[in-house]
Design a protein around this motif. Structure first.
Motif, PDB file in Angstrom:
ATOM      1  N   UNK A  74      -3.440  11.334   1.383  1.00 40.16           N
ATOM      2  CA  UNK A  74      -4.159  12.434   2.006  1.00 40.16           C
ATOM      3  C   UNK A  74      -4.110  12.292   3.523  1.00 40.16           C
ATOM      4  N   UNK A  75      -4.800  13.170   4.235  1.00 42.31           N
ATOM      5  CA  UNK A  75      -4.762  13.121   5.702  1.00 42.31           C
ATOM      6  C   UNK A  75      -5.569  11.958   6.255  1.00 42.31           C
ATOM      7  N   UNK A  76      -6.383  11.340   5.413  1.00 42.70           N
ATOM      8  CA  UNK A  76      -7.094  10.116   5.785  1.00 42.70           C
ATOM      9  C   UNK A  76      -7.176   9.218   4.563  1.00 42.70           C
ATOM     10  N   UNK A  77      -7.068   7.922   4.811  1.00 43.33           N
ATOM     11  CA  UNK A  77      -7.120   6.916   3.749  1.00 43.33           C
ATOM     12  C   UNK A  77      -7.802   5.670   4.302  1.00 43.33           C
ATOM     13  N   UNK A  78      -8.283   4.817   3.418  1.00 43.10           N
ATOM     14  CA  UNK A  78      -8.749   3.489   3.825  1.00 43.10           C
ATOM     15  C   UNK A  78      -7.627   2.524   3.479  1.00 43.10           C
ATOM     16  N   UNK A  79      -7.271   1.659   4.433  1.00 46.00           N
ATOM     17  CA  UNK A  79      -6.131   0.753   4.282  1.00 46.00           C
ATOM     18  C   UNK A  79      -6.588  -0.685   4.527  1.00 46.00           C
ATOM     19  N   UNK A  80      -5.785  -1.626   4.060  1.00 52.05           N
ATOM     20  CA  UNK A  80      -6.051  -3.045   4.278  1.00 52.05           C
ATOM     21  C   UNK A  80      -4.936  -3.642   5.121  1.00 52.05           C
ATOM     22  N   UNK A  81      -5.308  -4.600   5.952  1.00 53.46           N
ATOM     23  CA  UNK A  81      -4.360  -5.419   6.713  1.00 53.46           C
ATOM     24  C   UNK A  81      -4.680  -6.861   6.326  1.00 53.46           C
ATOM     25  N   UNK A  82      -4.160  -7.312   5.165  1.00 52.26           N
ATOM     26  CA  UNK A  82      -4.610  -8.571   4.567  1.00 52.26           C
ATOM     27  C   UNK A  82      -4.415  -9.815   5.431  1.00 52.26           C
ATOM     28  N   UNK A  83      -3.309  -9.928   6.163  1.00 54.77           N
ATOM     29  CA  UNK A  83      -3.098 -11.122   6.996  1.00 54.77           C
ATOM     30  C   UNK A  83      -4.032 -11.154   8.201  1.00 54.77           C
TER      31      UNK A  83
END
Length: 163
Positions: A21-30
């Motif tokens: 979608x036009x916005x998402x929640x993302x992870x940056x695991x490192x």
């Protein structure tokens, strides 16, 4: 339009691309960052993360950067370290070019994790601390600008622009 013709285009013999979608929640695991609110922006080439540069240093012959990511609405500051891979001129939406530090780190959107180049920038005036550009989206996702949270576990997919 029938259901089959509405599927995202993909190379022959491969799976269809996932839809964001036009916005998402993302992870940056490192970097130890989870559920970072991100705006999807296919007009931007490079992804960008709100960061305050604290220190540049060398370790084992590699250049590193230590930076802070502030989540103002949660009153949280996360200090991160990453390999500094490049300096690049990035032209922002206002037309000004800034010299920005580039890092390369795993980025997780939905169930897909991949290495992404991310510029570090002051995004304190922006609604989203992260912007996902087209280089990260290419050959992985298609964008449905009429929906939100399509790859965000636990979020109810939303229709339309509801900031």
């Amino acid at each position: 339009m029938d259901k089959e013709s509405a599927q995202p285009l993909a190379k022959a013999g491969s799976n269809p691309l996932a839809t964001v979608g036009w916005r998402e929640k993302v992870d940056l695991p490192e970097l130890g960052l989870k559920s970072v609110p991100a705006k999807i922006d296919s007009g931007a080439r490079t992804s960008s993360l709100h960061a305050i540069i604290i220190d540049q240093f060398a370790r084992d012959g590699e250049n590193f950067v230590r930076f802070a990511v502030d989540f103002g609405d949660q009153h949280v500051r996360q200090v991160c370290e990453a390999v500094h891979v490049d300096w690049r001129g990035i032209t922002s939406s206002n037309g000004k070019t800034q010299r920005r530090m580039i890092i390369k780190t795993p980025l997780k959107i939905g169930t897909l994790t991949f290495r992404a180049e991310i510029s570090l920038a002051d995004r304190s005036d922006m609604k989203f601390p992260m912007l996902i550009g087209r280089s990260s989206l290419r050959r992985r996702f298609v964008v449905d600008s009429g929906h939100s949270w399509l790859q965000t576990p636990g979020m109810q997919p939303a229709v339309g622009h509801k900031p």
